[in-house]
Design a protein around this motif. Structure first.
Motif, PDB file in Angstrom:
ATOM      1  N   GLU A  41       0.822  -1.207   0.000  1.00 46.64           N
ATOM      2  CA  GLU A  41       0.000   0.000   0.000  1.00 46.64           C
ATOM      3  C   GLU A  41       0.859   1.262   0.000  1.00 46.64           C
ATOM      4  OE1 GLU A  41      -2.742  -0.338   3.219  1.00 46.64           O
ATOM      5  OE2 GLU A  41      -3.908  -1.887   2.223  1.00 46.64           O
ATOM      6  N   THR A  42       1.992   1.221   0.679  1.00 44.38           N
ATOM      7  CA  THR A  42       2.891   2.375   0.691  1.00 44.38           C
ATOM      8  C   THR A  42       3.442   2.661  -0.699  1.00 44.38           C
ATOM      9  OG1 THR A  42       3.520   1.928   2.972  1.00 44.38           O
ATOM     10  CG2 THR A  42       5.004   3.312   1.712  1.00 44.38           C
ATOM     11  N   PHE A  43       3.789   1.622  -1.434  1.00 40.49           N
ATOM     12  CA  PHE A  43       4.308   1.792  -2.786  1.00 40.49           C
ATOM     13  C   PHE A  43       3.199   2.035  -3.805  1.00 40.49           C
ATOM     14  CE2 PHE A  43       8.265  -0.906  -1.745  1.00 40.49           C
ATOM     15  CZ  PHE A  43       8.889   0.198  -1.194  1.00 40.49           C
ATOM     16  N   GLY A  44       1.943   1.879  -3.392  1.00 33.50           N
ATOM     17  CA  GLY A  44       0.826   2.100  -4.295  1.00 33.50           C
ATOM     18  C   GLY A  44       0.576   0.941  -5.239  1.00 33.50           C
ATOM     19  N   TRP A  45       1.051  -0.230  -4.884  1.00 28.88           N
ATOM     20  CA  TRP A  45       0.900  -1.395  -5.751  1.00 28.88           C
ATOM     21  C   TRP A  45      -0.424  -2.110  -5.555  1.00 28.88           C
ATOM     22  CZ3 TRP A  45       6.332  -3.694  -4.390  1.00 28.88           C
ATOM     23  CH2 TRP A  45       7.312  -2.893  -4.988  1.00 28.88           C
ATOM     24  N   TRP A  46      -0.974  -2.041  -4.363  1.00 30.71           N
ATOM     25  CA  TRP A  46      -2.149  -2.854  -4.052  1.00 30.71           C
ATOM     26  C   TRP A  46      -2.868  -2.231  -2.874  1.00 30.71           C
ATOM     27  CZ3 TRP A  46      -2.600  -8.139  -1.368  1.00 30.71           C
ATOM     28  CH2 TRP A  46      -3.628  -8.884  -1.924  1.00 30.71           C
ATOM     29  N   HIS A  47      -4.182  -2.077  -2.957  1.00 30.72           N
ATOM     30  CA  HIS A  47      -4.967  -1.500  -1.870  1.00 30.72           C
ATOM     31  C   HIS A  47      -6.137  -2.417  -1.553  1.00 30.72           C
ATOM     32  CE1 HIS A  47      -2.857   2.311  -2.029  1.00 30.72           C
ATOM     33  NE2 HIS A  47      -2.960   2.259  -3.346  1.00 30.72           N
ATOM     34  N   VAL A  48      -6.017  -3.157  -0.471  1.00 28.44           N
ATOM     35  CA  VAL A  48      -7.106  -4.010  -0.008  1.00 28.44           C
ATOM     36  C   VAL A  48      -7.216  -3.819   1.502  1.00 28.44           C
ATOM     37  CG1 VAL A  48      -8.022  -6.345   0.097  1.00 28.44           C
ATOM     38  CG2 VAL A  48      -6.628  -5.667  -1.840  1.00 28.44           C
ATOM     39  N   SER A  49      -8.012  -2.850   1.900  1.00 26.42           N
ATOM     40  CA  SER A  49      -8.102  -2.530   3.323  1.00 26.42           C
ATOM     41  C   SER A  49      -8.836  -3.618   4.116  1.00 26.42           C
ATOM     42  CB  SER A  49      -8.783  -1.187   3.520  1.00 26.42           C
ATOM     43  OG  SER A  49     -10.095  -1.217   3.002  1.00 26.42           O
ATOM     44  N   GLU A  50      -9.727  -4.343   3.460  1.00 24.31           N
ATOM     45  CA  GLU A  50     -10.473  -5.389   4.165  1.00 24.31           C
ATOM     46  C   GLU A  50      -9.539  -6.493   4.673  1.00 24.31           C
ATOM     47  OE1 GLU A  50     -13.562  -6.971   6.084  1.00 24.31           O
ATOM     48  OE2 GLU A  50     -13.602  -5.081   4.987  1.00 24.31           O
ATOM     49  N   LEU A  51      -8.557  -6.876   3.853  1.00 29.18           N
ATOM     50  CA  LEU A  51      -7.594  -7.886   4.296  1.00 29.18           C
ATOM     51  C   LEU A  51      -6.789  -7.383   5.485  1.00 29.18           C
ATOM     52  CD1 LEU A  51      -6.158  -9.371   0.980  1.00 29.18           C
ATOM     53  CD2 LEU A  51      -7.672 -10.454   2.625  1.00 29.18           C
ATOM     54  N   ARG A  52      -6.427  -6.113   5.452  1.00 27.51           N
ATOM     55  CA  ARG A  52      -5.662  -5.552   6.560  1.00 27.51           C
ATOM     56  C   ARG A  52      -6.480  -5.589   7.841  1.00 27.51           C
ATOM     57  NH1 ARG A  52      -4.555  -0.009   7.018  1.00 27.51           N
ATOM     58  NH2 ARG A  52      -5.342   0.175   4.914  1.00 27.51           N
ATOM     59  N   LYS A  53      -7.770  -5.287   7.751  1.00 28.22           N
ATOM     60  CA  LYS A  53      -8.630  -5.317   8.930  1.00 28.22           C
ATOM     61  C   LYS A  53      -8.747  -6.731   9.494  1.00 28.22           C
ATOM     62  CE  LYS A  53     -11.568  -1.486   7.490  1.00 28.22           C
ATOM     63  NZ  LYS A  53     -12.905  -1.138   6.991  1.00 28.22           N
ATOM     64  N   ILE A  54      -8.937  -7.702   8.614  1.00 27.78           N
ATOM     65  CA  ILE A  54      -9.081  -9.095   9.051  1.00 27.78           C
ATOM     66  C   ILE A  54      -7.820  -9.576   9.752  1.00 27.78           C
ATOM     67  CG2 ILE A  54      -9.257 -11.479   8.229  1.00 27.78           C
ATOM     68  CD1 ILE A  54     -11.125 -10.396   6.021  1.00 27.78           C
ATOM     69  N   HIS A  55      -6.672  -9.351   9.135  1.00 31.16           N
ATOM     70  CA  HIS A  55      -5.440  -9.875   9.710  1.00 31.16           C
ATOM     71  C   HIS A  55      -4.971  -9.076  10.916  1.00 31.16           C
ATOM     72  CE1 HIS A  55      -4.993 -13.102   6.930  1.00 31.16           C
ATOM     73  NE2 HIS A  55      -5.332 -12.274   5.959  1.00 31.16           N
ATOM     74  N   PHE A  56      -5.353  -7.799  10.992  1.00 31.16           N
ATOM     75  CA  PHE A  56      -5.081  -7.050  12.211  1.00 31.16           C
ATOM     76  C   PHE A  56      -5.890  -7.623  13.368  1.00 31.16           C
ATOM     77  CE2 PHE A  56      -6.017  -3.722  15.263  1.00 31.16           C
ATOM     78  CZ  PHE A  56      -4.735  -3.368  15.645  1.00 31.16           C
ATOM     79  N   ALA A  57      -7.142  -7.966  13.113  1.00 28.46           N
ATOM     80  CA  ALA A  57      -7.981  -8.558  14.162  1.00 28.46           C
ATOM     81  C   ALA A  57      -7.426  -9.906  14.618  1.00 28.46           C
ATOM     82  CB  ALA A  57      -9.411  -8.713  13.661  1.00 28.46           C
ATOM     83  N   GLU A  58      -6.932 -10.704  13.672  1.00 35.31           N
ATOM     84  CA  GLU A  58      -6.343 -11.994  14.047  1.00 35.31           C
ATOM     85  C   GLU A  58      -5.064 -11.803  14.851  1.00 35.31           C
ATOM     86  OE1 GLU A  58      -8.026 -14.616  10.299  1.00 35.31           O
ATOM     87  OE2 GLU A  58      -6.044 -13.678  10.151  1.00 35.31           O
ATOM     88  N   ASP A  59      -4.243 -10.836  14.459  1.00 37.80           N
ATOM     89  CA  ASP A  59      -3.031 -10.548  15.216  1.00 37.80           C
ATOM     90  C   ASP A  59      -3.380 -10.013  16.601  1.00 37.80           C
ATOM     91  OD1 ASP A  59      -0.184 -10.281  15.540  1.00 37.80           O
ATOM     92  OD2 ASP A  59      -0.483  -8.112  15.312  1.00 37.80           O
ATOM     93  N   TRP A  60      -4.408  -9.189  16.681  1.00 35.69           N
ATOM     94  CA  TRP A  60      -4.861  -8.659  17.969  1.00 35.69           C
ATOM     95  C   TRP A  60      -5.298  -9.797  18.899  1.00 35.69           C
ATOM     96  CZ3 TRP A  60      -4.319  -3.901  19.816  1.00 35.69           C
ATOM     97  CH2 TRP A  60      -5.073  -3.519  20.910  1.00 35.69           C
TER      98      TRP A  60
END
Length: 118
Positions: A41-60
């Motif tokens: 996402e920082t490089f602007g190659w791919w934006h999938v915020s839903e995956l980030r939310k899911i895996h943040f919740a699993e890490d949490w």
């Protein structure tokens, strides 16, 4: 006369220490995947915020397992902390590499018997 090998405390301490070790290492696939998603996402190659939310919740979730084990004294032995941190670092780079080259794989089926962790 028999010797007890590797008796670094009572059995409760050993079990909690082993589970704390497991929880420390178990966070790494989620952390590695989040790292790759943030990089993409920082490089602007791919934006999938839903995956980030899911895996943040699993890490949490894994973080709270780790905090429970710490409150029970799982990180009280220096050798457990040393081995867990170094094993987690190695495991992080082992799972980070496949995610970096193909983030669409999400969490690889090799890490889960069911084929998907979400």
């Amino acid at each position: 006369m028999t010797k007890k090998r590797f008796s670094f405390g009572n059995s409760k301490t050993l079990v909690v220490g082993r589970f704390w070790f497991l929880e420390t290492v178990a966070r790494m696939p989620y952390f590695a995947y989040l790292s790759v998603l943030h990089l993409y996402e920082t490089f602007g190659w791919w934006h999938v915020s839903e995956l980030r939310k899911i895996h943040f919740a699993e890490d949490w979730n894994e973080l709270h397992h780790l905090l429970i084990m710490e409150s029970l004294g799982g990180d009280s032995v220096w050798s457990d902390r040393f081995l867990a941190s170094h094993a987690a670092l190695v495991y992080y780079w082992c799972v980070n590499d496949p995610f970096f080259y193909n983030p669409r794989t999400r969490l690889l089926t090799a890490f889960s018997p069911s084929g998907c962790w979400c």
